[in-house]
Design an enzyme around this catalytic site. Structure first.
Site, PDB file in Angstrom:
ATOM      1  N   GLU A  90      17.149  44.331  44.017  1.00 30.00           N
ATOM      2  CA  GLU A  90      16.185  43.816  43.054  1.00 30.00           C
ATOM      3  C   GLU A  90      16.890  43.157  41.872  1.00 30.00           C
ATOM      4  O   GLU A  90      16.360  42.241  41.242  1.00 30.00           O
ATOM      5  CB  GLU A  90      15.263  44.956  42.579  1.00 30.00           C
ATOM      6  CG  GLU A  90      13.865  44.495  42.277  1.00 30.00           C
ATOM      7  CD  GLU A  90      12.861  45.647  42.182  1.00 30.00           C
ATOM      8  OE1 GLU A  90      13.081  46.564  41.370  1.00 30.00           O
ATOM      9  OE2 GLU A  90      11.861  45.627  42.916  1.00 30.00           O
ATOM     10  N   LYS A  95       1.952  41.504  44.684  1.00 28.48           N
ATOM     11  CA  LYS A  95       1.083  42.418  43.922  1.00 28.48           C
ATOM     12  C   LYS A  95      -0.265  41.775  43.659  1.00 28.48           C
ATOM     13  O   LYS A  95      -1.322  42.418  43.779  1.00 28.48           O
ATOM     14  CB  LYS A  95       1.739  42.794  42.588  1.00 28.48           C
ATOM     15  CG  LYS A  95       2.865  43.799  42.719  1.00 28.48           C
ATOM     16  CD  LYS A  95       3.277  44.302  41.328  1.00 28.48           C
ATOM     17  CE  LYS A  95       4.556  45.125  41.401  1.00 28.48           C
ATOM     18  NZ  LYS A  95       5.067  45.508  40.086  1.00 28.48           N
ATOM     19  N   HIS A 145      27.926  56.789  64.687  1.00 25.15           N
ATOM     20  CA  HIS A 145      27.374  56.769  66.039  1.00 25.15           C
ATOM     21  C   HIS A 145      26.196  55.812  66.136  1.00 25.15           C
ATOM     22  O   HIS A 145      25.382  55.911  67.036  1.00 25.15           O
ATOM     23  CB  HIS A 145      26.942  58.182  66.439  1.00 25.15           C
ATOM     24  CG  HIS A 145      28.078  59.146  66.510  1.00 25.15           C
ATOM     25  ND1 HIS A 145      28.663  59.545  67.687  1.00 25.15           N
ATOM     26  CD2 HIS A 145      28.773  59.768  65.525  1.00 25.15           C
ATOM     27  CE1 HIS A 145      29.649  60.376  67.436  1.00 25.15           C
ATOM     28  NE2 HIS A 145      29.743  60.538  66.131  1.00 25.15           N
TER      29      HIS A 145
END
Lengths: 428, 428
Positions: A269, A401, A290
């Site tokens: 951000e 938003k 792994h």
């Protein structure tokens, strides 16, 4: 923190940086340091984050929590309003801290059924007091408390700005309130009330966390060769410009898994702007050897791998065994195995020419954790200065938003119309 | 699964692919499909994974578990020996499944203190029976059981290959054993005993999981325009060749968080070869909108963002409120909010020219989850065919394993010497 960037040098890694380049870069680090220091001094927007070790008042946090001795803390917040607090409590082994940092109905229900609501502290965090996810969860939790016969006003602490609906609610019900500090974006707020309330409520030494931050601040210096935070930031920046557009952040400690998430927000951000910014990849050692190591060794050389570990742990012996092929494990410890894997992975990346940096802290105690958070923030701010991006804003988040709010009937937003016009190309 | 790649087309995204290119690519998809089908038919190494829906015998798994009705299951395994099982049980809401998939001493101790060992099923998984992390944890758990007065041989099931120390131990103590299927790498083994034992022990419908896999297998078809698995794989491949070297995998459901980890292993270990392979980034919606979205919209256009959601959820209403600025939330639901965020984020990425693909499943039940796992595996195998990499091996992991073993005194390995010779460049 202790930084070792030997495996990020040009002599070792495909995208590595030469000592000469680093020396030339150090001129810019010095200027960036001056800029940062003056920003801190003047408490400029964003830079004020790096003054938190002096500016945060632990006494005020303790006062707000007076009378609470909760079995569990439930933080309702999202993004920077939750990640710092999660990171600190996890690093310090406080598993009684839970978060609602999403609006998943099943997870919310499951958590509310599991928590002892009558002895849980509800910690609601939103600077604006209007964050949709946080307020929706708050309304659900408040109702669940009422249904369980728990008086929510007796068990709630609020961290919010000077105005807004959450502040008004707190005033109305006379709830204890902690302030969100001015000029500090959420992702930089771990060393303020935003990050410290759950830790304090669960008995962590928040004074030591802040003292650790202060040690990090005192260690800022005008040369990357003298300052661990800047060493890490400068090397990450140099590698990004040489093609390491990914930063895989791999702590070797389960208690630091939330730190990798916190780092991912901090890095993405703050630095993901203007077509720049390393993509943070959160991983966990030794487990992800792994899973991801094949790619890190044999895939594109477009990565910086950041390996992090505490130098000391509370260890656990591996019992002796009569299984012959495993006898080499007996007498060792789980921590010894983990450390061997850490060093083996680091060397295995180096042998493949994959740039990596080693970060170490002494141990996972409050002071070391506070210093680590501070120094990673300072590293991030330095990268912002060097890259010429504005590290403290997040303008690209607003579009979504507004669209979501429009979709929910919370006003008229043209972004919501764009959602309806999606290009569909479906295969079922 | 349902795939919608409208936002990955060249008309919408900077790294997007044109319809014409996809049509030309479809010739290669047809040939790859022929290769895959013949590999499945002959149960060739790796391709045998895609025959598991027919080859796995759920009855044998149920027999091995006869007499067990555990309160909790503790899987001791790492990488593909744990992730499939974790993914399935989490997706189906079985929170009583725990894993030791790391060698962190503090986490191991904490978990052993918390679990009711007398009513826990210990599920030890290692194909070779020699995996250091798994065997070390097994030795620690066995000792903890003994100290708690629990007879470990009464509470342990083993999934392993035909030979090796774990098989020998199981034979010696007459433990129930499930086989690791031949020709199936760990990361492709979710629909075998490796992934199904904990689910079965906790009452999941493993027959429905396999039936879902069979639906996915039946849906394989010689055109990307007719087959969701290939549509996703072909688009991911096309985007990688156009610069989308990162694949951010973002489920919008907390229960699918382990799926993102499973996907990260599948993608990284299968495709991270020969300087190729997308870097998988695991994320979680809606939480990571407040963390990663800034970067995905405004950073480099080097990403494919994969958005995944269930179309139906058990929802939770958001209570009405008298707080005026939040009144738009009242009457909605947490799931409704989450869906609005999903669509808003998808549109917000598209508006920024950032390629994204939507994956949907009907709901999180056993059949849908089985199909989803199968189809993501098939997508991955297709990418391997198209990219010309060998998807079923992981040669780059061996170096580090030998180094770690050497460091622990388990033999003489030159890799361990390389560890000692690390280039150090330290800033403290």
């Amino acid at each position: 923190m202790n930084v070792d960037f030997g495996n990020a040098l040009a002599s070792e890694a495909v995208t590595g940086v030469s000592e000469g380049s680093l020396e030339r870069l150090d001129d810019r680090v010095r200027r960036a340091h001056d800029r940062i220091e003056s920003g801190i001094g003047d408490r400029e927007f964003g830079y004020a984050s790096l003054a938190l070790p002096e500016d945060t008042d632990p006494g005020a946090i303790r006062s707000a929590l007076e009378g609470f001795d909760p079995e569990a803390v439930l933080t309702v917040g999202i993004g920077g309003s939750a990640l710092g607090a999660e990171t600190i409590t996890a690093a310090l082994g406080r598993s009684e801290h839970y978060s609602l940092d999403n609006v998943d109905p099943e997870r919310t229900r499951e958590l509310l059924e599991k928590l002892p609501l009558e002895s849980t502290l509800l910690n609601v965090v939103s600077r604006s007091g209007t964050t949709a996810e946080t307020l929706a969860n708050f309304l659900v939790v408040r109702k669940a408390m009422a249904e369980a016969g728990v008086e929510w006003t007796d068990r709630t602490v609020v961290t919010t700005g000077d105005s807004g609906p959450l502040r008004a609610l707190a005033d109305e019900h006379d709830l204890p309130v902690c302030p969100v500090p001015d000029g500090v974006p959420g992702r930089f707020s771990a060393l303020s009330a935003v990050g410290l309330v759950p830790a304090a409520a669960l008995g962590c030494d928040i004074e030591a966390l802040l003292a650790g931050g202060a040690v990090g601040q005192a260690a800022l210096a005008p040369s990357l060769f003298e300052c661990p935070a800047y060493a890490y930031g400068a090397v990450a920046y140099a590698l990004e410009t040489r093609g390491a557009t990914t930063n895989a952040f791999v702590p070797y400690a389960e208690a630091l898994e939330p730190l990798a998430e916190w780092f991912a927000q901090l890095w993405a951000e703050s630095l993901g702007k203007d077509g720049l910014g390393q993509t943070p990849v959160r991983a966990l050692g030794a487990t992800d050897q792994h899973s991801q190591l094949q790619l890190y060794r044999a895939g594109r050389k477009d990565k910086l791998v950041t390996l992090l570990r505490p130098r000391e742990r509370e260890d656990e012996p591996i019992p002796e065994t009569d299984i012959e092929s495993l006898s080499y494990l007996g007498g060792s410890t789980l921590g010894g195995l983990l450390d061997a894997e850490f060093e083996a992975t680091e060397a295995s990346l180096a042998a493949a020419g994959q740039a990596n940096v080693r970060l170490e802290v002494d141990r996972l105690d409050a002071e070391s954790v506070g210093r680590l958070l501070y120094e990673l923030e300072a590293a991030c701010v330095l990268v912002g200065e060097l890259a010429g991006v504005e590290a403290f804003t997040q303008p690209a988040v607003e579009w979504g938003k507004r669209a979501a709010r429009g979709l929910l009937g919370g006003g008229d937003f043209e972004e919501a119309t764009a959602v309806e016009e999606k290009t569909v190309r479906r295969v079922e």
